[in-house]
Design a protein around this motif. Structure first.
Motif, PDB file in Angstrom:
ATOM      1  N   PRO A  89      -0.993  11.355   5.361  1.00 47.69           N
ATOM      2  CA  PRO A  89      -2.410  11.737   5.380  1.00 47.69           C
ATOM      3  C   PRO A  89      -3.288  10.684   4.704  1.00 47.69           C
ATOM      4  O   PRO A  89      -2.801   9.820   3.949  1.00 47.69           O
ATOM      5  CB  PRO A  89      -2.432  13.052   4.595  1.00 47.69           C
ATOM      6  N   ASP A  90      -4.601  10.762   4.963  1.00 46.60           N
ATOM      7  CA  ASP A  90      -5.503   9.726   4.441  1.00 46.60           C
ATOM      8  C   ASP A  90      -5.670   9.787   2.925  1.00 46.60           C
ATOM      9  O   ASP A  90      -6.155   8.828   2.317  1.00 46.60           O
ATOM     10  CB  ASP A  90      -6.872   9.803   5.128  1.00 46.60           C
ATOM     11  N   ASP A  91      -5.267  10.899   2.281  1.00 45.72           N
ATOM     12  CA  ASP A  91      -5.371  10.976   0.826  1.00 45.72           C
ATOM     13  C   ASP A  91      -4.032  10.698   0.133  1.00 45.72           C
ATOM     14  O   ASP A  91      -3.816  11.105  -1.011  1.00 45.72           O
ATOM     15  CB  ASP A  91      -5.908  12.344   0.399  1.00 45.72           C
ATOM     16  N   THR A  92      -3.143   9.995   0.830  1.00 46.42           N
ATOM     17  CA  THR A  92      -1.848   9.625   0.242  1.00 46.42           C
ATOM     18  C   THR A  92      -2.046   8.898  -1.080  1.00 46.42           C
ATOM     19  O   THR A  92      -2.861   7.968  -1.174  1.00 46.42           O
ATOM     20  CB  THR A  92      -1.069   8.740   1.225  1.00 46.42           C
ATOM     21  N   ILE A  93      -1.315   9.316  -2.089  1.00 51.43           N
ATOM     22  CA  ILE A  93      -1.459   8.715  -3.416  1.00 51.43           C
ATOM     23  C   ILE A  93      -0.673   7.416  -3.530  1.00 51.43           C
ATOM     24  O   ILE A  93      -1.157   6.430  -4.090  1.00 51.43           O
ATOM     25  CB  ILE A  93      -1.011   9.719  -4.496  1.00 51.43           C
ATOM     26  N   ALA A  94       0.547   7.390  -3.004  1.00 45.52           N
ATOM     27  CA  ALA A  94       1.386   6.203  -3.149  1.00 45.52           C
ATOM     28  C   ALA A  94       2.144   5.930  -1.854  1.00 45.52           C
ATOM     29  O   ALA A  94       2.645   6.848  -1.204  1.00 45.52           O
ATOM     30  CB  ALA A  94       2.365   6.388  -4.306  1.00 45.52           C
ATOM     31  N   PHE A  95       2.213   4.648  -1.498  1.00 46.92           N
ATOM     32  CA  PHE A  95       2.969   4.205  -0.328  1.00 46.92           C
ATOM     33  C   PHE A  95       3.667   2.906  -0.697  1.00 46.92           C
ATOM     34  O   PHE A  95       3.054   1.987  -1.253  1.00 46.92           O
ATOM     35  CB  PHE A  95       2.039   3.983   0.867  1.00 46.92           C
ATOM     36  N   PHE A  96       4.955   2.834  -0.407  1.00 43.68           N
ATOM     37  CA  PHE A  96       5.748   1.640  -0.706  1.00 43.68           C
ATOM     38  C   PHE A  96       6.562   1.298   0.527  1.00 43.68           C
ATOM     39  O   PHE A  96       7.136   2.183   1.168  1.00 43.68           O
ATOM     40  CB  PHE A  96       6.671   1.908  -1.895  1.00 43.68           C
ATOM     41  N   ALA A  97       6.622   0.010   0.867  1.00 46.76           N
ATOM     42  CA  ALA A  97       7.344  -0.399   2.070  1.00 46.76           C
ATOM     43  C   ALA A  97       8.096  -1.703   1.847  1.00 46.76           C
ATOM     44  O   ALA A  97       7.543  -2.676   1.321  1.00 46.76           O
ATOM     45  CB  ALA A  97       6.371  -0.578   3.236  1.00 46.76           C
ATOM     46  N   LEU A  98       9.371  -1.669   2.214  1.00 47.63           N
ATOM     47  CA  LEU A  98      10.182  -2.875   2.390  1.00 47.63           C
ATOM     48  C   LEU A  98      10.341  -2.998   3.899  1.00 47.63           C
ATOM     49  O   LEU A  98      11.225  -2.381   4.488  1.00 47.63           O
ATOM     50  CB  LEU A  98      11.542  -2.693   1.727  1.00 47.63           C
ATOM     51  N   SER A  99       9.464  -3.741   4.533  1.00 42.25           N
ATOM     52  CA  SER A  99       9.338  -3.662   5.983  1.00 42.25           C
ATOM     53  C   SER A  99      10.387  -4.450   6.751  1.00 42.25           C
ATOM     54  O   SER A  99      10.668  -4.133   7.910  1.00 42.25           O
ATOM     55  CB  SER A  99       7.947  -4.143   6.406  1.00 42.25           C
ATOM     56  N   ASP A 100      10.963  -5.485   6.151  1.00 41.68           N
ATOM     57  CA  ASP A 100      11.918  -6.338   6.869  1.00 41.68           C
ATOM     58  C   ASP A 100      12.980  -6.822   5.892  1.00 41.68           C
ATOM     59  O   ASP A 100      12.897  -7.927   5.370  1.00 41.68           O
ATOM     60  CB  ASP A 100      11.180  -7.510   7.520  1.00 41.68           C
ATOM     61  N   ILE A 101      13.983  -5.999   5.661  1.00 44.35           N
ATOM     62  CA  ILE A 101      15.031  -6.353   4.700  1.00 44.35           C
ATOM     63  C   ILE A 101      15.839  -7.572   5.154  1.00 44.35           C
ATOM     64  O   ILE A 101      16.132  -8.455   4.342  1.00 44.35           O
ATOM     65  CB  ILE A 101      15.941  -5.140   4.448  1.00 44.35           C
ATOM     66  N   PRO A 102      16.217  -7.709   6.454  1.00 45.10           N
ATOM     67  CA  PRO A 102      16.940  -8.916   6.858  1.00 45.10           C
ATOM     68  C   PRO A 102      16.144 -10.199   6.596  1.00 45.10           C
ATOM     69  O   PRO A 102      16.716 -11.208   6.157  1.00 45.10           O
ATOM     70  CB  PRO A 102      17.174  -8.695   8.363  1.00 45.10           C
ATOM     71  N   ALA A 103      14.825 -10.180   6.866  1.00 44.18           N
ATOM     72  CA  ALA A 103      14.008 -11.368   6.607  1.00 44.18           C
ATOM     73  C   ALA A 103      13.953 -11.689   5.118  1.00 44.18           C
ATOM     74  O   ALA A 103      13.968 -12.858   4.714  1.00 44.18           O
ATOM     75  CB  ALA A 103      12.598 -11.163   7.154  1.00 44.18           C
ATOM     76  N   LEU A 104      13.897 -10.639   4.288  1.00 45.60           N
ATOM     77  CA  LEU A 104      13.887 -10.851   2.844  1.00 45.60           C
ATOM     78  C   LEU A 104      15.203 -11.464   2.391  1.00 45.60           C
ATOM     79  O   LEU A 104      15.221 -12.392   1.572  1.00 45.60           O
ATOM     80  CB  LEU A 104      13.641  -9.523   2.131  1.00 45.60           C
ATOM     81  N   ARG A 105      16.328 -10.977   2.917  1.00 45.15           N
ATOM     82  CA  ARG A 105      17.623 -11.526   2.552  1.00 45.15           C
ATOM     83  C   ARG A 105      17.749 -12.981   3.000  1.00 45.15           C
ATOM     84  O   ARG A 105      18.294 -13.824   2.283  1.00 45.15           O
ATOM     85  CB  ARG A 105      18.741 -10.685   3.166  1.00 45.15           C
TER      86      ARG A 105
END
Length: 289
Positions: free
Chosen positions: A47-63
């Protein structure tokens, strides 16, 4: 207006300005321009009133980027490997033992390798019940989703493993085409409806919770979120965090004002000048050297 601030308040005003400079303030204080949409993510369902959002969007690219980093080059030096060899051998043995135990429990071997991981996203919202002068007079609504992205085909397998552990506890399956569902909770709790659902897709496993009424809109459509994403996410950055405090701080301060009016009056100036204008704080990081 700041020039008219009495000298005794200059330190307070300077501290407030420094804090606001580091955070994302109200839209009226920021330049208005049309922002492009953001890539699809879990933010499209929060929803638009979300308090917190966390994303690791591309783990292979990070590795991959970490493997090319200066730190990993140092890690591969023979002297460093010699120094760490004892501990690394113990870790390898422990992990092999975990894999063996997982196999006995029926967990597919592919799920025990880091290469299976593709992404991870989580977000939640908390909102006070409407119409109450005291926001703590009744339970708030809580809404959240967590999603673990996996290699193609492993989402179904991970779901079946989890469902096999939970179904004996009386939880029911409710599969639909293209999506497996396990209803963990579906009933009333403290006068509000509570539902917790585990979902399995071909490339992901999700858990979604809703206690009370769902929120409106989507986080991805809000101007502040889009601005934060475009400002922070650059090539090489695989981690993104967004925290929207205004809903939570308003609820807490209103509740505090109802319970402790004298103490709230003492902190009111600090709250309205420093905390209330802050709508969101965001960050992004990765490995790109």
């Amino acid at each position: 207006q700041f020039m008219n601030t009495p000298p005794r308040n200059l330190g307070f005003g300077a501290a407030a300005l420094c804090l606001l400079a580091a955070c994302q303030a109200t839209p009226a204080m920021l330049a208005k321009k049309e922002l492009a949409p953001v890539p699809p993510s879990l933010a499209d369902r929060l929803p638009d009133d979300t308090i917190a959002f966390f994303a690791l969007s591309d783990i292979p690219a990070l590795r991959t980027s970490m493997a090319k980093s200066t730190l990993m080059k140092i890690y591969r030096e023979p002297e460093v490997q010699g120094f760490l060899s004892g501990g690394l051998t113990m870790l390898d043995s422990a992990w092999e033992e975990i894999r063996a135990q997982a196999s006995v429990q029926g967990i597919p071997l592919d799920l025990t390798y880091w290469e299976a991981l593709r992404s991870f996203e989580v977000g939640f919202a908390v909102r006070a019940a409407p119409g109450n002068e005291d926001p703590f007079a009744s339970p708030p609504s809580i809404q959240g989703i967590a999603r673990l992205g996996l290699a193609e085909g492993l989402g179904d397998q991970a779901f079946e493993v989890l469902a096999g552990m939970l179904e004996p506890q009386g939880m029911s399956r409710n599969d639909i085409p293209g999506e497996k569902c396990l209803i963990i909770v579906d009933g009333d709790e403290d006068g509000q409806h509570l539902s917790v659902i585990l979902r399995g897709l071909a490339d992901a496993v999700e858990i979604e919770m809703l206690w009370g009424a769902p929120g409106a809109g989507t986080l991805a459509a809000t101007e502040n979120y889009r601005r934060a994403w475009h400002r922070n996410v650059v090539p090489g950055n695989a981690v993104f965090g967004y925290f929207q405090f205004q809903e939570l701080t308003t609820m807490l301060f209103d509740g505090f004002s109802h319970k402790e009016p004298e103490a709230a009056e003492f902190f009111a100036d600090l709250y309205h000048r420093v905390i209330e204008p802050i709508q969101s704080v965001s960050f992004s990081t990765g490995w790109n050297d």
